[in-house]
Design an enzyme around this catalytic site. Structure first.
Site, PDB file in Angstrom:
ATOM      1  N   LYS A  71       0.807  -1.223   0.000  1.00 45.75           N
ATOM      2  CA  LYS A  71       0.000   0.000   0.000  1.00 45.75           C
ATOM      3  C   LYS A  71       0.842   1.276   0.000  1.00 45.75           C
ATOM      4  O   LYS A  71       0.337   2.346  -0.329  1.00 45.75           O
ATOM      5  CB  LYS A  71      -0.962  -0.011   1.181  1.00 45.75           C
ATOM      6  CG  LYS A  71      -2.001  -1.101   1.088  1.00 45.75           C
ATOM      7  CD  LYS A  71      -2.884  -0.948  -0.148  1.00 45.75           C
ATOM      8  CE  LYS A  71      -3.941  -2.026  -0.215  1.00 45.75           C
ATOM      9  NZ  LYS A  71      -4.823  -1.895  -1.377  1.00 45.75           N
TER      10      LYS A  71
HETATM   11  N1  PMP Z   1      -3.416  -8.147   1.216  1.00 47.46           N
HETATM   12  C1  PMP Z   1      -3.529  -7.220   2.166  1.00 47.46           C
HETATM   13  C2  PMP Z   1      -2.982  -7.496   3.512  1.00 47.46           C
HETATM   14  C3  PMP Z   1      -4.175  -6.002   1.894  1.00 47.46           C
HETATM   15  O1  PMP Z   1      -4.288  -5.071   2.860  1.00 47.46           O
HETATM   16  C4  PMP Z   1      -4.703  -5.799   0.598  1.00 47.46           C
HETATM   17  C5  PMP Z   1      -5.410  -4.517   0.304  1.00 47.46           C
HETATM   18  N2  PMP Z   1      -6.762  -4.445   0.675  1.00 47.46           N
HETATM   19  C6  PMP Z   1      -4.575  -6.814  -0.363  1.00 47.46           C
HETATM   20  C7  PMP Z   1      -3.909  -7.972  -0.021  1.00 47.46           C
HETATM   21  C8  PMP Z   1      -5.154  -6.708  -1.744  1.00 47.46           C
HETATM   22  O2  PMP Z   1      -4.554  -5.712  -2.504  1.00 47.46           O
HETATM   23  P1  PMP Z   1      -5.423  -4.823  -3.478  1.00 47.46           P
HETATM   24  O3  PMP Z   1      -6.262  -3.931  -2.614  1.00 47.46           O
HETATM   25  O4  PMP Z   1      -4.445  -4.065  -4.271  1.00 47.46           O
HETATM   26  O5  PMP Z   1      -6.296  -5.720  -4.282  1.00 47.46           O
END
Ligand code: PMP
Length: 344
Positions: free
Chosen positions: A48
């Site tokens: 993130k």
């Molecule tokens: N794994 C974790 C621990 C996350 O916080 C997120 C984000 N919500 C994701 C995977 C998935 O990533 P994305 O939001 O880019 O699909």
């Protein structure tokens, strides 16, 4: 990468350029060659960081943000932490509206990074003025010059990964990648990375990981939003009860659903066998890889990149707590040996 001997201006210079690490033990009986893209090497310990930095820098370029302005988002998770970190370095106020369901640890962590946290009641509907969505919207309207990140519906979330994660994986594998396996939450990671990779080689297969209790897989297959697919589950950051605007379903070939229990055990297995301390969704991604192997999706020569989105330290009171695992009923007859150490 030669970064180790370098001196940096500030932590933001370390966002991205995460390592690709060969997996050996957890994939022992699986077909193919596996590499993990380990996003915990970002300074905020998750993928993130990439979207927080990208979205904020785009707003700066457009002249929307100037020092002292405010950045708003609705998350107690990794995105909140990354936005708080970027805000410190760049001199912005960071306001996070979070649900009262968030653990005190998470709220303290965000405050430690200088964020102002509004804790909003969890048991009200999304359109209630007290909900964290509505509080964030209201603050955004009231505070002049504020930016609302809105990661689930922000195209820049996809662009962040198109501009960084995709090119990094292409270079690190010297264009030899055959499959990408990634969890889908907002969908930003999988969509942006896949879009870039498929532009380089349209034959690359992209496999999304979804949770039981989420609508994504069914929506991908039928284009139908089925409310019956929605029920509570424990993995955080994966799957969703709405269709995120930040997901490009066209670049995803297939979704695989994984269970809370198997994902938790697989995360623990990765940490214990590979020495990479990973979060819950890394376990989910690896669990999906195991299921895809059972379905004979990979060949011996394939080069499979698995996204590991964050660090295990965020899950000490969950999947790395034997007490928690026991309370969830996750130690059953199959993994009774692990439960032997439980003395609570
Ligand atoms: N794994 C974790 C621990 C996350 O916080 C997120 C984000 N919500 C994701 C995977 C998935 O990533 P994305 O939001 O880019 O699909």
């Amino acid at each position: 990468m030669g970064q180790k001997n370098q001196v940096f201006d500030n932590v933001l210079d370390l966002v991205g350029n995460t390592p690709l690490i060969k997996l050996r033990k957890v994939v022992k009986n699986l077909k193919g060659n596996y590499y993990a893209k380990v996003e915990a090497f970002n300074p905020g310990h998750s993928s993130k960081d990439r979207i927080a930095l990208h979205i904020i820098e785009q707003a700066e370029k457009k002249g929307i943000l100037k020092p002292g302005d405010t950045i708003i988002e609705t998350t107690s998770g990794n995105t909140g932490f990354s936005i708080a970190m970027v805000s410190i370095i760049k001199g912005y106020e960071c306001i996070l509206a979070v649900s009262s369901k968030s653990s005190p640890d998470k709220i303290d962590m965000l405050k430690s990074m200088g964020a102002k946290v509004y804790v909003c009641p969890a048991h009200v509907s999304a359109d209630d003025p007290r909900s964290y969505y509505e509080v964030a919207k209201r603050l955004h309207q009231e505070i002049k010059g504020s930016v609302y990140i809105n990661q689930y519906f922000n195209e820049l979330n996809i662009n962040a990964h198109y501009a960084s994660t995709g090119p990094e994986i292409w270079q690190q594998t010297e264009g030899k990648i055959t499959h990408l396996v990634a969890c889908s939450g907002t969908g930003g990671t999988i969509s942006g990375t896949a879009r870039y990779l498929k532009e380089q080689n349209p034959n690359i297969k992209v496999l999304g990981v979804d949770a039981y209790g989420s609508v994504l897989k069914k929506f991908h297959e039928t284009k139908e939003f089925d409310e019956n697919e929605i029920y509570p589950y424990r993995i955080e950051g994966l799957g969703k009860n709405l269709i995120p605007g930040a997901t490009d379903f066209d670049v995803i070939d297939e979704f695989v659903k994984v269970t809370d229990q198997e994902s938790a055990h697989t995360a623990r297995e990765i940490s214990k066998t590979e020495g990479i301390f990973v979060g819950y969704t890394s376990g989910a991604a690896m669990q999906a890889v195991k299921q895809l192997n059972e379905d004979e999706k990979f060949n011996e020569d394939d080069l499979i990149v698995v996204m590991f989105p964050d660090h295990g330290s965020r899950y000490m009171s969950k999947i790395y707590s034997d007490k928690w695992m026991n309370e969830q009923g996750f130690f059953d007859s199959e993994n009774i040996e692990e439960a032997v150490g439980v003395q609570y």
